[in-house]
Design an enzyme around this catalytic site. Structure first.
Site, PDB file in Angstrom:
ATOM      1  N   ALA A  69       0.840  -1.205   0.000  1.00 32.98           N
ATOM      2  CA  ALA A  69       0.000   0.000   0.000  1.00 32.98           C
ATOM      3  C   ALA A  69       0.867   1.244   0.000  1.00 32.98           C
ATOM      4  O   ALA A  69       1.979   1.243   0.558  1.00 32.98           O
ATOM      5  CB  ALA A  69      -0.917   0.007   1.230  1.00 32.98           C
ATOM      6  N   ASP A  70       0.391   2.281  -0.645  1.00 35.94           N
ATOM      7  CA  ASP A  70       1.095   3.561  -0.634  1.00 35.94           C
ATOM      8  C   ASP A  70       0.081   4.706  -0.582  1.00 35.94           C
ATOM      9  O   ASP A  70      -0.896   4.701  -1.332  1.00 35.94           O
ATOM     10  CB  ASP A  70       1.984   3.708  -1.866  1.00 35.94           C
ATOM     11  CG  ASP A  70       3.038   4.774  -1.660  1.00 35.94           C
ATOM     12  OD1 ASP A  70       4.101   4.466  -1.097  1.00 35.94           O
ATOM     13  OD2 ASP A  70       2.785   5.947  -2.035  1.00 35.94           O
TER      14      ASP A  70
END
Lengths: 193, 193
Positions: A69-70
């Site tokens: 995730a970012d």
């Protein structure tokens, strides 16, 4: 569950969110590729999340699903990362106060299916409106130390809740992991059976 | 601060939120008047919050500001309170899944100014969209016990995050106390000086 879940992130906030929705998982933090080819916000966060998930998936064997995730904050189309120092944190907050900005989190899932790796990416966008802040309030907030490790220089789940006017979209997406959408996508892919 | 802050609520979630925004306070839980004359959702929650704040303010002396709050979930204009049993919880969740509903929190502040009591009330409304849920998911969620002490039979800050699609408005309003608006109103009234 057929698949063991691996979170490719060291973020304590992401760990907390995944724990909150009751899924068992382990953590293997990815370093993460900082470079990104994409221009569009949604493509940037998906690409960065893909790099993180792939970094861990390549080291993984067996029936595991890796979650990368970012999260990035965008103001008027420009990305705001983590502030380098208190001065930059104050500048970011001066831009965001009294305005509405966008938070994008990209998520990539990579898992083994038979002999091949499968992957899917998605993103969520949340619009966040911030109350006007005085210079004293910005200064006091920066001094609290909360902005320093956070994209956009604020933590919605911390002291900064004082200054949040409203959001449109998923709240947990702003914290760092859109667990509602993540759960739904994993369910659709049969990863929770 | 000139005014000592008293939270007129025993809710652990409200205590947590007020702690989160960094204001010092004490708790004196009000019993709360269950009867309510008002018809409109926003008037109902404001009236109920007023009763709670007044119950404690009447026992209070000196420079204190008392905060009363009441949260109700509305689906198609009808209030959903705390479920009486697991069967009612399941019925509420069956109504809410796949749909958008409204959460209203009313807040009343009562404080001494000179020899008189001053008061102000406000409310926040948040629209909450829930992903579709299967009967098995509803059953499993009811069994977790989380729905039983919560208006509308869910806790957005708990396991139910799996099923939250998006919101419009203040997230903390759904948890039980709109701390952003509360902080701003207290600032405007000079209660934080």
């Amino acid at each position: 569950m057929k698949h063991q879940i691996i979170l490719a992130s060291a973020s304590p906030r992401r760990k907390e969110l995944l724990t909150q929705i009751g899924l068992p998982f382990t953590v293997q933090a990815a370093c993460g590729e900082e470079k990104c080819e994409a221009r569009l916000p949604q493509k940037q966060v998906e690409e960065l999340s893909f790099h993180k998930a792939m970094e861990i998936a390549e080291k993984t064997e067996g029936a595991a699903v890796v979650i990368g995730a970012d999260t990035l904050v965008f103001f008027r189309g420009k990305p705001l990362g983590k502030p380098r120092d208190e001065k930059e944190a104050a500048l970011m907050l001066k831009a965001l106060q009294g305005q509405t900005h966008q938070v994008y989190t990209g998520v990539t899932l990579i898992w083994h299916q038979g002999k091949s790796l499968r992957q899917m990416s998605f993103h969520e966008r949340t619009d966040v409106s911030v109350w006007p802040m005085t210079d004293e309030e910005i200064e006091e907030y920066v001094k609290s130390g909360e902005p320093m490790d956070k994209a956009g220089a604020y933590g919605i789940q911390g002291l900064f809740a004082r200054f949040i006017r409203r959001i449109e979209g998923d709240y947990n997406n702003v914290v760092g992991l859109p667990v509602g959408r993540l759960y739904q996508e994993m369910k659709l892919e049969g990863l929770l059976d």
